[in-house]
Design a protein around this motif. Structure first.
Motif, PDB file in Angstrom:
ATOM      1  N   ALA A 163       9.068   5.076  14.356  1.00 35.30           N
ATOM      2  CA  ALA A 163       9.575   4.249  13.255  1.00 35.30           C
ATOM      3  C   ALA A 163       8.818   4.521  11.961  1.00 35.30           C
ATOM      4  O   ALA A 163       9.384   4.497  10.872  1.00 35.30           O
ATOM      5  N   ILE A 164       7.521   4.767  12.083  1.00 32.50           N
ATOM      6  CA  ILE A 164       6.680   5.027  10.917  1.00 32.50           C
ATOM      7  C   ILE A 164       6.153   6.462  11.006  1.00 32.50           C
ATOM      8  O   ILE A 164       5.515   6.825  11.991  1.00 32.50           O
ATOM      9  N   SER A 165       6.435   7.265  10.002  1.00 32.09           N
ATOM     10  CA  SER A 165       5.944   8.646  10.010  1.00 32.09           C
ATOM     11  C   SER A 165       4.438   8.656   9.775  1.00 32.09           C
ATOM     12  O   SER A 165       3.858   7.682   9.293  1.00 32.09           O
ATOM     13  N   LYS A 166       3.787   9.777  10.111  1.00 26.14           N
ATOM     14  CA  LYS A 166       2.332   9.869   9.997  1.00 26.14           C
ATOM     15  C   LYS A 166       1.854   9.683   8.558  1.00 26.14           C
ATOM     16  O   LYS A 166       0.723   9.251   8.324  1.00 26.14           O
ATOM     17  N   ASP A 167       2.710   9.998   7.579  1.00 28.16           N
ATOM     18  CA  ASP A 167       2.323   9.829   6.170  1.00 28.16           C
ATOM     19  C   ASP A 167       2.203   8.355   5.785  1.00 28.16           C
ATOM     20  O   ASP A 167       1.619   8.042   4.741  1.00 28.16           O
TER      21      ASP A 167
ATOM     22  N   SER B 118      10.480  -1.177  17.685  1.00 26.92           N
ATOM     23  CA  SER B 118       9.918   0.180  17.664  1.00 26.92           C
ATOM     24  C   SER B 118       8.619   0.214  16.879  1.00 26.92           C
ATOM     25  O   SER B 118       7.658   0.900  17.261  1.00 26.92           O
ATOM     26  N   ILE B 119       8.556  -0.541  15.787  1.00 26.11           N
ATOM     27  CA  ILE B 119       7.320  -0.622  15.005  1.00 26.11           C
ATOM     28  C   ILE B 119       6.238  -1.310  15.816  1.00 26.11           C
ATOM     29  O   ILE B 119       5.067  -0.888  15.808  1.00 26.11           O
ATOM     30  N   LEU B 120       6.601  -2.379  16.540  1.00 29.39           N
ATOM     31  CA  LEU B 120       5.632  -3.067  17.396  1.00 29.39           C
ATOM     32  C   LEU B 120       5.050  -2.109  18.429  1.00 29.39           C
ATOM     33  O   LEU B 120       3.839  -2.090  18.669  1.00 29.39           O
TER      34      LEU B 120
ATOM     35  N   GLU C 247      -4.626   2.837  16.518  1.00 29.46           N
ATOM     36  CA  GLU C 247      -5.996   2.332  16.621  1.00 29.46           C
ATOM     37  C   GLU C 247      -6.304   1.328  15.512  1.00 29.46           C
ATOM     38  O   GLU C 247      -5.949   1.520  14.357  1.00 29.46           O
ATOM     39  N   GLY C 248      -6.965   0.241  15.892  1.00 27.86           N
ATOM     40  CA  GLY C 248      -7.423  -0.735  14.912  1.00 27.86           C
ATOM     41  C   GLY C 248      -6.470  -1.875  14.637  1.00 27.86           C
ATOM     42  O   GLY C 248      -6.776  -2.746  13.822  1.00 27.86           O
ATOM     43  N   LEU C 249      -5.295  -1.907  15.303  1.00 26.75           N
ATOM     44  CA  LEU C 249      -4.337  -2.974  15.055  1.00 26.75           C
ATOM     45  C   LEU C 249      -4.347  -3.980  16.198  1.00 26.75           C
ATOM     46  O   LEU C 249      -4.410  -3.607  17.370  1.00 26.75           O
ATOM     47  N   ASP C 250      -4.295  -5.277  15.861  1.00 26.81           N
ATOM     48  CA  ASP C 250      -4.283  -6.352  16.843  1.00 26.81           C
ATOM     49  C   ASP C 250      -2.827  -6.714  17.136  1.00 26.81           C
ATOM     50  O   ASP C 250      -2.224  -7.543  16.456  1.00 26.81           O
ATOM     51  N   VAL C 251      -2.257  -6.067  18.154  1.00 30.65           N
ATOM     52  CA  VAL C 251      -0.839  -6.258  18.452  1.00 30.65           C
ATOM     53  C   VAL C 251      -0.544  -7.675  18.920  1.00 30.65           C
ATOM     54  O   VAL C 251       0.562  -8.188  18.736  1.00 30.65           O
ATOM     55  N   GLY C 252      -1.534  -8.331  19.538  1.00 26.91           N
ATOM     56  CA  GLY C 252      -1.326  -9.706  19.980  1.00 26.91           C
ATOM     57  C   GLY C 252      -0.940 -10.614  18.830  1.00 26.91           C
ATOM     58  O   GLY C 252      -0.039 -11.450  18.950  1.00 26.91           O
ATOM     59  N   LYS C 253      -1.603 -10.466  17.697  1.00 30.52           N
ATOM     60  CA  LYS C 253      -1.282 -11.279  16.521  1.00 30.52           C
ATOM     61  C   LYS C 253       0.114 -10.957  16.005  1.00 30.52           C
ATOM     62  O   LYS C 253       0.842 -11.835  15.541  1.00 30.52           O
ATOM     63  N   VAL C 254       0.489  -9.670  16.075  1.00 30.17           N
ATOM     64  CA  VAL C 254       1.819  -9.261  15.613  1.00 30.17           C
ATOM     65  C   VAL C 254       2.891  -9.878  16.509  1.00 30.17           C
ATOM     66  O   VAL C 254       3.900 -10.397  16.019  1.00 30.17           O
TER      67      VAL C 254
ATOM     68  N   GLU D  47       1.134  -0.759  18.799  1.00 31.80           N
ATOM     69  CA  GLU D  47       0.362  -0.840  20.030  1.00 31.80           C
ATOM     70  C   GLU D  47      -0.438   0.438  20.273  1.00 31.80           C
ATOM     71  O   GLU D  47      -1.514   0.410  20.880  1.00 31.80           O
ATOM     72  N   GLU D  48       0.085   1.553  19.794  1.00 29.09           N
ATOM     73  CA  GLU D  48      -0.568   2.848  19.990  1.00 29.09           C
ATOM     74  C   GLU D  48      -1.443   3.242  18.803  1.00 29.09           C
ATOM     75  O   GLU D  48      -2.045   4.319  18.818  1.00 29.09           O
TER      76      GLU D  48
END
Length: 359
Positions: free
Chosen positions: A242-246, A190-192, A199-206, A196-197
């Motif tokens: 999984a992660i809240s906006k805060d 769920s975090i993955l 901005e600024g994260l490289d999901v491929g590396k994850v 993916e949604e």
């Protein structure tokens, strides 16, 4: 899965599964054509299977599991279990037809006549639906001897929960895993998806280091940093997001330090460093170092976070116990020159320790 009879069909009537978890999420998103799926699989160590087919044929007890589905605009038998076997047959057929000219595959068929019926009588078992074989796939590829890669396991678990409405415990019973493992896989996936949604994260590396993400969630300090600690006590339907906006900014930092991005190398370079990383995340001083230094070092962050203090306790306690044990017999060797040199070294170190602590 209920007992079903074995049927036979020609190889060209069987399609490789476009949803095969081993293809990876990126392949699923691209909606690949049959030839593209085959090209992804053609180097999946198929030679041993092909050699076995030539020597012994395709045994009925190795029948592939298929479901009739519409793929690429027509009804086909789609392989749900046994895609490597079918891909090996396909490549073997291409070699005999002269369409595969790789040296290795030409050597496999060298001096061998094309077997009768090998490509015309492929054994398969017809399923009513994909769900019919979920438990079997779970035992075989999530907890069994032919395991999928970590992100593929988590994706399969998420499918069972999201599409079939199963609970963590239901999945545990189906695939033979432990409930906390199922739970952590679901949350990690769920975090993955949320990354993916973001901005600024490289999901491929994850995705490449998904096992590190999974392992890190076992640490309470990591869960607290991401704000997901309480999620481990609630049912799946309350996990998302999984992660809240805060905590989204923390998620971005966590991803950069754990997996790196286009501009920054990962701070954590080995899964064995996850415990140290968790200790740093729990320390205001350690976090400040990670956030302000251009190229932070995990080892230095760990020291700043006071992480080496526990290691020091262990080192000194072990040394003290070892010295106490040696005292029981050391007087028997008071004239031993090698032991004298060791004692001199120990004495010098103890003198230095006494100065530090003003003893």
């Amino acid at each position: 899965m209920t007992q079903r009879k074995i049927e036979y069909t020609a190889l060209d009537q069987i399609a490789l599964d476009p949803l095969n978890p081993r293809l990876g999420r990126s392949a699923h998103r691209e909606n690949l054509a049959p030839d593209e799926i085959y090209n992804l699989m053609r180097d999946w160590s198929l030679e041993e299977l092909a050699t076995s087919f030539l020597e012994s044929g395709f045994w009925a007890h190795e029948a592939v599991l298929c479901v009739e589905e519409e793929v690429y605009g027509e009804e086909r038998l789609v392989v749900i279990e046994g895609n490597r076997r079918i891909a090996a047959l396909m490549r073997l057929k291409k070699a005999f037809d002269g369409d595969d000219t790789s040296k290795k595959w030409l050597e496999i068929i060298d001096g061998v006549d094309e077997p009768d019926d090998l490509f015309d009588q492929v054994p398969f078992i017809r399923l009513n639906s994909r769900n019919e074989v979920d438990a079997f796939l779970g035992f075989r590829h999530v907890t069994g001897i032919k395991e999928w890669a970590p992100p593929e396991k988590a994706q399969f678990i998420a499918k069972l929960i999201d599409e079939n409405g199963l609970s963590y415990r239901d999945v545990m019973r189906q695939i033979g895993s432990k409930t906390p493992t199922v739970q952590r896989n679901y949350i990690a996936y769920s975090i993955l998806m949320q990354m993916e949604e973001t901005e600024g994260l490289d999901v491929g590396k994850v995705e490449d280091k998904f096992s590190v993400l999974f392992l890190s969630l076992a640490r309470s300090d990591v869960r607290e940093f991401l704000g997901v600690k309480e999620k481990f006590e609630v049912p799946p339907e309350q996990v998302k997001p999984a992660i809240s906006k805060d905590y989204v900014q923390n998620l971005k930092e966590y991803s950069r330090w754990l997996f790196g991005d286009e501009e920054n190398a990962a701070v954590v370079t080995d899964s064995r460093q996850v415990d140290k990383f968790a200790k740093v995340l729990a320390s205001a001083e350690g976090l400040d170092y990670l956030r302000t230094v251009k190229r932070p070092s995990l080892e230095k962050a760990f020291v700043i976070a006071g992480g080496d203090q526990e290691e020091l306790y262990e080192l000194m306690t072990t040394a003290a116990y070892n010295v106490e044990e040696a005292l029981s017999s050391i007087h028997h060797y008071a004239e031993d020159e090698r032991l004298i040199r060791i004692v001199q070294r120990l004495s010098a170190n103890v003198t230095q320790i006494n100065k530090i602590f003003e003893l």
